[in-house]
Every structure is written in C-alpha cells, then in structure tokens.
Motif scaffolding. Structure first.
Motif, PDB file in Angstrom:
ATOM      1  N   GLY A  24     -20.590 -57.277 -25.093  1.00  0.00           N
ATOM      2  CA  GLY A  24     -21.891 -57.970 -24.689  1.00  0.00           C
ATOM      3  C   GLY A  24     -22.587 -57.081 -23.799  1.00  0.00           C
ATOM      4  N   ASP A  25     -23.581 -57.383 -22.751  1.00  0.00           N
ATOM      5  CA  ASP A  25     -24.345 -56.770 -22.048  1.00  0.00           C
ATOM      6  C   ASP A  25     -23.555 -55.545 -21.223  1.00  0.00           C
ATOM      7  OD1 ASP A  25     -26.383 -57.908 -23.305  1.00  0.00           O
ATOM      8  OD2 ASP A  25     -26.607 -59.471 -21.616  1.00  0.00           O
ATOM      9  N   SER A  26     -22.429 -55.755 -20.719  1.00  0.00           N
ATOM     10  CA  SER A  26     -21.596 -55.065 -19.923  1.00  0.00           C
ATOM     11  C   SER A  26     -21.219 -53.727 -20.846  1.00  0.00           C
ATOM     12  CB  SER A  26     -20.378 -55.772 -19.425  1.00  0.00           C
ATOM     13  OG  SER A  26     -19.529 -56.059 -20.437  1.00  0.00           O
ATOM     14  N   GLY A  27     -21.640 -53.892 -22.005  1.00  0.00           N
ATOM     15  CA  GLY A  27     -20.941 -52.530 -22.815  1.00  0.00           C
ATOM     16  C   GLY A  27     -21.672 -51.348 -22.589  1.00  0.00           C
ATOM     17  N   VAL A  28     -23.092 -51.582 -22.169  1.00  0.00           N
ATOM     18  CA  VAL A  28     -23.720 -50.278 -21.832  1.00  0.00           C
ATOM     19  C   VAL A  28     -23.138 -49.617 -20.413  1.00  0.00           C
ATOM     20  CG1 VAL A  28     -25.949 -49.540 -20.928  1.00  0.00           C
ATOM     21  CG2 VAL A  28     -25.826 -51.456 -22.462  1.00  0.00           C
ATOM     22  N   ALA A  29     -22.738 -50.334 -19.275  1.00  0.00           N
ATOM     23  CA  ALA A  29     -22.046 -49.567 -18.377  1.00  0.00           C
ATOM     24  C   ALA A  29     -20.633 -49.031 -18.957  1.00  0.00           C
ATOM     25  CB  ALA A  29     -21.861 -50.559 -17.316  1.00  0.00           C
TER      26      ALA A  29
END
Length: 443
Positions: free
Chosen positions: A98-103
């Motif tokens: 999900g969105d935490s994949g960027v970090a």
C-alpha cells in the motif's frame, strides 16, 4: 479459473519486476565501477599496457582523452538505471503493502544501491584500476558512442547555464599541467613515506629545469677564477696547475673583456709540443701565446632556462659558458656540472674543497655562507623558504629587511630566525639560521 490466471500473472509480473530491479542494480554497479576505474587509472600505466598490445588499455586511453564526455555518458547511464530500478521497486512495493510502499522502497533501494551499486564496485575498481579499466573499456566505448547525442546536448546546456553566471569553460584546457601533476604525486608519495627524500629531490630537480634560469645557479663574476692573457707563460702554467678547475676564462686588459677559455689539457699539450725534443727546453716557452690555444668564449643570456642550456651544452659538446645580462655585461659562468647538481645534488671530486656551505649544529641551528642558494638550503634542511625574489640566503635577508644588516642583527621571517654572523663591506658572508614554530615580525 480467472482468479488463478490473475494470480499466476501477478506472480510472473512480481518475479519479472524483481529480476529487472536486480539486473538494473547490476548495471548500476557496472557504471559505478567503470567510472572509478577509468578516472583512477594511471594514464602512464595504461600507456605501458597499450604498448604491449593490450587492446582494452588502448581503448581506455582513448576514452580518457575526453573525460567530460566519458563521465557524462557514465553518469547518464547510471542515473537512468538507478531511477528506473527505484521506480520499479516503488511500484511493486506500493501494490504489495500500500501507501507505505514508497517509504519502504526508498529505504530498501537506498541500502541496495549504496552497498551493491556504489561502495562494492568502487572498492573493487580502486584496488586495481588499470586492470578494471582495460576490462570495462570496450563496453563503455559503446555506451559513450550510443549516448553521444544526449551527452553533447547536456554539455551544451551546462555550458550555456554556466556562461549566464559568468563562468567560462574551455573543454580543451587541462586543469592541471602534466609536470605539476607529476610533481604533486612525487610530493604526496614522499609525505606518505614511499619515496625517499633524495629520490624526491632528484625527480623534482629534473622537473624544475624548465622553470629556472641560469642566473639562479651561476657562479657570480666576483668568484670567477681567471687568467690574464698578458701574464708570463710560467705564471699561466703555475696558475692552471694550482687551480681546481679544468677550464679557466682568459681576459685581456680588464676582467670584463673575456677573450677566450683555456682548457688545462690543451695548455699542457701545447707546452709539451713546444718543449719536448727541443734543445732550448723551457726557454722555448717564451714563444708561447695563450690565445693561440684558448677556445672561443661561449656567452649565454642570464634568462636562459636550465633545460635549454643543458640541451645546448649537449648539442655543442661543451661544458662551459659565460653568462651575460641584456647589456652584454659579464654576470658569471655556468657549467654542465652546475645543472646536473640541481638534479643529483653536490658532485665532488678529489680536487674539490670538502668544506660545506651548510653546516648543521647539534642544537638544531644551521650556519651558512651568505652566497648559499635558497634552493640548496631548502633541499638540505627540507625547508620551504621562498626563492622568487632572491637566489641566495643573504639576498633573501636583504630583500626582507630592505637594508644591509650589520653583524649581530637578528631577524625572523618565513618561520626562520636569521642571525648575521659576519659581514664584509656590503656582503653578508655568514649567517646562522634556526627554524621556529611561529612567524613573527623582524626583531
């Protein structure tokens, strides 16, 4: 059924993405290692390998002729693969977590790129840059050729932007002259302990010949030993036999009027020819004329570089020249031995006086003659006194003090304490020097 197909497709896409990221990391490592190898490789060693027929070394030499184009192509390729690898990893991890994949992608790719695509290949390349450069040169040559249009465009844009800020670039200019680069490398290796002081002095002395003039090392005219052409033959012969020098200038009427140079061997041969087998014996020397034996004097300007003068000595097959200024006035003399001593140090034979101009005391002080050159003092003591304004120690003291000091005066400049020990007329004949830690004004 459709879910199974979708799952298999997802699994395949996932693995393809992982393989692509790993492949791009390998390319990034290749570009990073190639950059280090080609920039760190010694052109001298590559030239030696190229002379032995190593084709990779030949290509590496050709690539490094234009470092700007080489680095531009490698950086372009490296940035392309790094950005693409990071984008793929971010896309994959975003889908998975999900969105935490960027970090997460940022952390993972930073670690992977730093370790496997930067530090490891660069460390390998720096351990043996010439061997690495010969291996990667063929592939990098293709990369440079393929990316040449883009690199040239980037170079044009960069120069245009720099010009807007008032910075002019010359792609053909060398930022560091070859001799300065060699001298810097010698000094660096000496400071690291891999080059001995004597070896450093000899190598730097040879490099400095192009930058130094004959007036810096010539024997001053007041110290030249001469022969008067009007002296009696017996006196000329006695003077030549007592002199430690093989060649002596011959003057007529006044010392400034040098009319020839006599070689001891030529003198003895001429006298032998006059006296051997004749019934008059030594009485026949009355017919001897020194100018009939003396060689024509060879004059050189005082601004001639030592390198040019050495080449001229070798071309003329002579070892002796008289130095004149721009008005033709005699300033001194220089020999081939003087120039060689600037490279190898003092050359003494059985006729030279053994007393040194530089005498070191146990307390750390150094006693020198005023005529001692600053260069010789720097070499002997490993100091760094400037010699731009004066050639001798006495000249340096007079230049710095703007006066002719008297005996007993003490001055401190350039981190050295100068004490005048003896003075004759307007000449400082002997000084005592001591290196100090701090630089203070004249006392």
């Amino acid at each position: 059924m459709e879910s199974e197909i979708a799952s298999q497709f997802w699994d395949s896409a996932l693995w393809l993405t992982i393989v692509a990221v790993l492949g791009l990391l390998c390319l990034s490592a290749f570009f990073s290692g190639s950059e280090t190898a080609l920039t760190a490789a010694s052109r001298g060693k590559l030239h030696g390998l190229a002379d032995k027929g190593t084709r990779g070394a030949q290509r590496a030499l050709k690539l490094t002729e234009d470092n700007e184009r080489l680095i531009g192509a490698i950086l372009l390729g490296n940035n392309l693969v790094n950005i693409l690898a990071t984008s793929l990893a971010t896309s994959m991890l975003t889908v998975i977590v999900g969105d935490s994949g960027v970090a997460l992608a940022t952390l993972v790719m930073t670690a992977l790129v730093l370790i496997f695509a930067e530090v490891m290949p660069k460390t390998y390349a720096i351990t043996n840059p010439e061997a690495a450069a010969t291996r990667v040169a063929p592939v990098i040559a293709i990369v440079v050729r393929v990316l040449a249009p883009v690199v040239n465009t980037v170079r044009w844009i960069v120069r245009l932007i720099l010009r807007l800020f008032g910075v002019e670039t010359d792609p053909a200019a060398n930022l560091l002259a070859a001799q300065e680069e060699i001298a810097g490398a010698i000094a660096l290796h000496h400071s690291e302990g891999s080059v001995e002081k004597d070896d450093r002095d000899r190598l730097l002395g040879a490099l400095d010949l192009k930058h130094r003039e004959v007036e810096e090392i010539m024997l001053h005219r007041q110290n030249i030993e001469m022969i008067d052409a009007d002296w009696p033959t017996q006196e000329i012969l006695s003077h030549c036999l007592k002199s430690p020098y093989t060649r002596l200038p011959v003057f007529k009427e006044e010392p400034e009027n040098i009319v020839g140079v006599i070689h001891a061997k030529d003198l003895l041969r001429a006298i032998d020819a006059l006296t051997r087998g004749t019934k008059d014996g030594l009485a026949s020397l009355e017919n001897f004329q020194i100018l009939d034996v003396a060689m024509e004097p060879y004059f050189v300007p005082d601004t001639t570089t030592l390198d040019d003068q050495m080449r001229e000595f070798l071309r003329r097959k002579t070892h002796f020249a008289l130095v004149v200024d721009e008005y033709g006035a005699l300033q001194g003399l220089i020999t081939l031995e003087d120039i060689l001593e600037e490279i190898v140090g003092e050359i003494s034979d059985e006729h030279d006086e053994e007393e040194s101009e530089i005498r070191m005391a146990a307390d750390g002080s150094v006693t020198v003659d005023g005529s001692t050159t600053i260069r010789d003092l720097n070499r002997a003591c490993d100091w760094n006194l400037p010699d731009e304004e004066a050639n001798t120690v006495a000249g340096l003291v007079i230049h710095e003090t703007q006066t002719i000091p008297t005996r007993g005066q003490v001055f401190t400049f350039h981190g050295v304490r100068f004490e005048v020990m003896a003075r004759e007329r307007n000449q400082l004949t002997r000084l005592r020097l001591r290196r100090i830690g701090a630089r203070v004004s004249a006392l």
